[in-house]
Design an enzyme around this catalytic site. Structure first.
Site, PDB file in Angstrom:
ATOM      1  N   LYS A   1       0.137  42.790 -16.187  1.00 20.19           N
ATOM      2  CA  LYS A   1       1.425  43.297 -16.957  1.00 20.19           C
ATOM      3  C   LYS A   1       2.394  41.865 -16.838  1.00 20.19           C
ATOM      4  O   LYS A   1       2.948  41.762 -18.038  1.00 20.19           O
ATOM      5  CB  LYS A   1       2.054  44.501 -16.547  1.00 20.19           C
ATOM      6  CG  LYS A   1       2.671  44.503 -15.150  1.00 20.19           C
ATOM      7  CD  LYS A   1       3.258  45.756 -14.530  1.00 20.19           C
ATOM      8  CE  LYS A   1       3.273  46.043 -13.130  1.00 20.19           C
ATOM      9  NZ  LYS A   1       4.217  45.058 -12.509  1.00 20.19           N
TER      10      LYS A   1
ATOM     11  N   ARG B   1       1.213  34.477  -4.344  1.00 19.56           N
ATOM     12  CA  ARG B   1       2.385  35.384  -3.594  1.00 19.56           C
ATOM     13  C   ARG B   1       2.091  35.859  -2.128  1.00 19.56           C
ATOM     14  O   ARG B   1       0.954  36.287  -1.827  1.00 19.56           O
ATOM     15  CB  ARG B   1       2.489  36.675  -4.795  1.00 19.56           C
ATOM     16  CG  ARG B   1       3.229  36.461  -5.835  1.00 19.56           C
ATOM     17  CD  ARG B   1       3.081  37.618  -7.003  1.00 19.56           C
ATOM     18  NE  ARG B   1       3.184  38.771  -6.354  1.00 19.56           N
ATOM     19  CZ  ARG B   1       3.357  39.846  -7.278  1.00 19.56           C
ATOM     20  NH1 ARG B   1       3.405  39.813  -8.345  1.00 19.56           N
ATOM     21  NH2 ARG B   1       3.450  41.005  -6.618  1.00 19.56           N
TER      22      ARG B   1
ATOM     23  N   ARG C   1       9.259  52.842 -10.781  1.00 16.86           N
ATOM     24  CA  ARG C   1       7.971  52.892  -9.987  1.00 16.86           C
ATOM     25  C   ARG C   1       7.607  54.276  -9.233  1.00 16.86           C
ATOM     26  O   ARG C   1       6.949  54.339  -8.560  1.00 16.86           O
ATOM     27  CB  ARG C   1       8.136  51.842  -9.124  1.00 16.86           C
ATOM     28  CG  ARG C   1       7.554  50.546  -9.591  1.00 16.86           C
ATOM     29  CD  ARG C   1       6.757  50.084  -8.336  1.00 16.86           C
ATOM     30  NE  ARG C   1       5.640  49.042  -8.266  1.00 16.86           N
ATOM     31  CZ  ARG C   1       5.901  47.610  -8.756  1.00 16.86           C
ATOM     32  NH1 ARG C   1       6.878  47.385  -9.622  1.00 16.86           N
ATOM     33  NH2 ARG C   1       4.965  46.508  -8.379  1.00 16.86           N
TER      34      ARG C   1
ATOM     35  N   ARG D   1      -0.103  48.404  -1.791  1.00 20.09           N
ATOM     36  CA  ARG D   1       0.449  48.340  -3.112  1.00 20.09           C
ATOM     37  C   ARG D   1      -0.351  49.400  -4.018  1.00 20.09           C
ATOM     38  O   ARG D   1       0.549  50.177  -4.806  1.00 20.09           O
ATOM     39  CB  ARG D   1       0.345  46.955  -3.725  1.00 20.09           C
ATOM     40  CG  ARG D   1       1.412  46.149  -3.237  1.00 20.09           C
ATOM     41  CD  ARG D   1       1.067  44.542  -3.342  1.00 20.09           C
ATOM     42  NE  ARG D   1       1.339  44.274  -4.614  1.00 20.09           N
ATOM     43  CZ  ARG D   1       0.873  43.161  -5.154  1.00 20.09           C
ATOM     44  NH1 ARG D   1      -0.017  42.377  -4.184  1.00 20.09           N
ATOM     45  NH2 ARG D   1       1.010  42.725  -6.248  1.00 20.09           N
TER      46      ARG D   1
ATOM     47  N   ARG E   1      -5.229  35.098  -7.807  1.00 20.38           N
ATOM     48  CA  ARG E   1      -4.097  34.878  -8.528  1.00 20.38           C
ATOM     49  C   ARG E   1      -3.186  33.776  -8.072  1.00 20.38           C
ATOM     50  O   ARG E   1      -2.913  33.725  -6.764  1.00 20.38           O
ATOM     51  CB  ARG E   1      -3.324  36.200  -8.513  1.00 20.38           C
ATOM     52  CG  ARG E   1      -1.887  36.048  -9.532  1.00 20.38           C
ATOM     53  CD  ARG E   1      -1.240  37.055 -10.008  1.00 20.38           C
ATOM     54  NE  ARG E   1      -0.661  38.170  -8.916  1.00 20.38           N
ATOM     55  CZ  ARG E   1      -0.216  39.218  -9.377  1.00 20.38           C
ATOM     56  NH1 ARG E   1      -0.198  39.914 -10.730  1.00 20.38           N
ATOM     57  NH2 ARG E   1       0.139  40.147  -8.326  1.00 20.38           N
TER      58      ARG E   1
HETATM   59  P1  AMP Z   1       5.421  43.490  -8.726  1.00 24.86           P
HETATM   60  O1  AMP Z   1       5.737  41.817  -9.274  1.00 24.86           O
HETATM   61  O2  AMP Z   1       5.811  44.476 -10.031  1.00 24.86           O
HETATM   62  O3  AMP Z   1       3.801  43.627  -8.432  1.00 24.86           O
HETATM   63  O4  AMP Z   1       6.231  43.840  -7.670  1.00 24.86           O
HETATM   64  C1  AMP Z   1       6.233  43.206  -6.358  1.00 24.86           C
HETATM   65  C2  AMP Z   1       6.688  44.015  -5.247  1.00 24.86           C
HETATM   66  O5  AMP Z   1       8.116  44.324  -5.505  1.00 24.86           O
HETATM   67  C3  AMP Z   1       6.427  45.669  -5.289  1.00 24.86           C
HETATM   68  O6  AMP Z   1       5.360  45.684  -4.309  1.00 24.86           O
HETATM   69  C4  AMP Z   1       7.365  46.095  -4.485  1.00 24.86           C
HETATM   70  O7  AMP Z   1       7.741  45.914  -3.139  1.00 24.86           O
HETATM   71  C5  AMP Z   1       8.783  45.503  -5.195  1.00 24.86           C
HETATM   72  N1  AMP Z   1       9.134  46.208  -6.307  1.00 24.86           N
HETATM   73  C6  AMP Z   1       9.157  45.772  -7.743  1.00 24.86           C
HETATM   74  N2  AMP Z   1       9.728  46.527  -8.649  1.00 24.86           N
HETATM   75  C7  AMP Z   1      10.207  47.676  -7.719  1.00 24.86           C
HETATM   76  C8  AMP Z   1      10.654  48.985  -8.097  1.00 24.86           C
HETATM   77  N3  AMP Z   1      10.877  49.197  -9.366  1.00 24.86           N
HETATM   78  N4  AMP Z   1      11.032  49.839  -6.802  1.00 24.86           N
HETATM   79  C9  AMP Z   1      10.649  49.228  -5.697  1.00 24.86           C
HETATM   80  N5  AMP Z   1      10.377  48.305  -5.317  1.00 24.86           N
HETATM   81  C10 AMP Z   1       9.781  47.476  -6.445  1.00 24.86           C
END
Ligand code: AMP
Length: 217
Positions: free
Chosen positions: A14, A163, A89, A174, A128
């Site tokens: 995404k 990351r 989320r 996740r 990644r």
């Molecule tokens: P992402 O980069 O979208 O994969 O997000 C990385 C991490 O950030 C996730 O595994 C969560 O720990 C946190 N995170 C991102 N967006 C949210 C959200 N809307 N609500 C809660 N935690 C979030």
């Protein structure tokens, strides 16, 4: 242009798709993951809490995300379309998002689900790499997405990093969070008639073609 929301499991691409939309349409990309990663670098109570939560693969507290989303959407540059990635989320966040949009007189726009197999995600997650300078995303396990020189960004020469949550253990959490908390919002948007699905088990270019067909309508 219509606002765009991406829903997808971890490492479905995404962020990559959002960047392609930004390049073509020049609208802001709001990624709660990116904003939280910035906060996690701060050496204070909230920074430490966010850093620990991100590394574990769990979701951070809803209230933190509401505040940062609301503040970001109030900015002038969101008036002509934006991409939201990583929020909402869970169902509570989806309901709160409707309220925030309503208050700011913004529209939900296109909700795009990137659908993809778990096995493909597992493979992608360990390979990644991200440029610490410009944010370009690579995958060292895929010839087409690997950087030309190991650990160096093709676009700006910046160093590539992995990351803290891109490992198999965090991935399991996740992915479980996605199934348990995020998947229920798919039905929520289906019922609102705003959901469109794209098959993510394809090349970046082909996935983008389908995304672009949706958003250029
Ligand atoms: P992402 O980069 O979208 O994969 O997000 C990385 C991490 O950030 C996730 O595994 C969560 O720990 C946190 N995170 C991102 N967006 C949210 C959200 N809307 N609500 C809660 N935690 C979030």
């Amino acid at each position: 242009m219509k606002n765009i929301m991406f829903i997808a499991p971890p490492a479905a691409g995404k962020g990559t798709q959002a960047e392609l939309v930004v390049q073509k349409y020049n609208i802001p990309h709001i990624s709660t993951g990116d904003i939280l990663r910035e906060i996690s670098k701060e050496d204070n109570e909230i920074g430490n809490y966010v850093a620990e939560t991100l590394a574990s693969g769990r979701l951070v507290k809803d209230e933190i995300t509401y505040q940062l989303i609301e503040e970001r959407l109030k900015k002038e540059d969101c008036q002509n379309g934006f991409i939201i990635d990583g929020f909402p989320r869970n169902l509570d966040q989806a309901i709160k998002y409707d309220e925030i949009l309503n208050n700011l007189h913004l529209d939900i726009g296109n909700v795009i689900l990137i659908d993809i197999d778990e096995k493909t995600l597992e493979k992608r997650i360990v390979g990644r790499r991200i440029c610490e300078n410009c944010g370009s995303i690579y995958n060292i396990n895929d010839e087409k997405s690997a950087p030309q020189i190991e650990s160096v960004c093709d676009n700006c020469g910046g160093a590539l990093y992995q990351r803290t949550d891109d490992n198999l253990e965090s991935f399991q959490t996740r992915y479980q969070m996605y199934k348990e908390k995020t998947e229920p919002i798919i039905n929520y948007y289906k019922e609102k008639n705003v959901l469109q699905t794209v098959d993510g088990n394809d090349t970046v270019e082909n996935v983008f073609k389908k995304v672009d067909e949706i958003i250029s309508k």
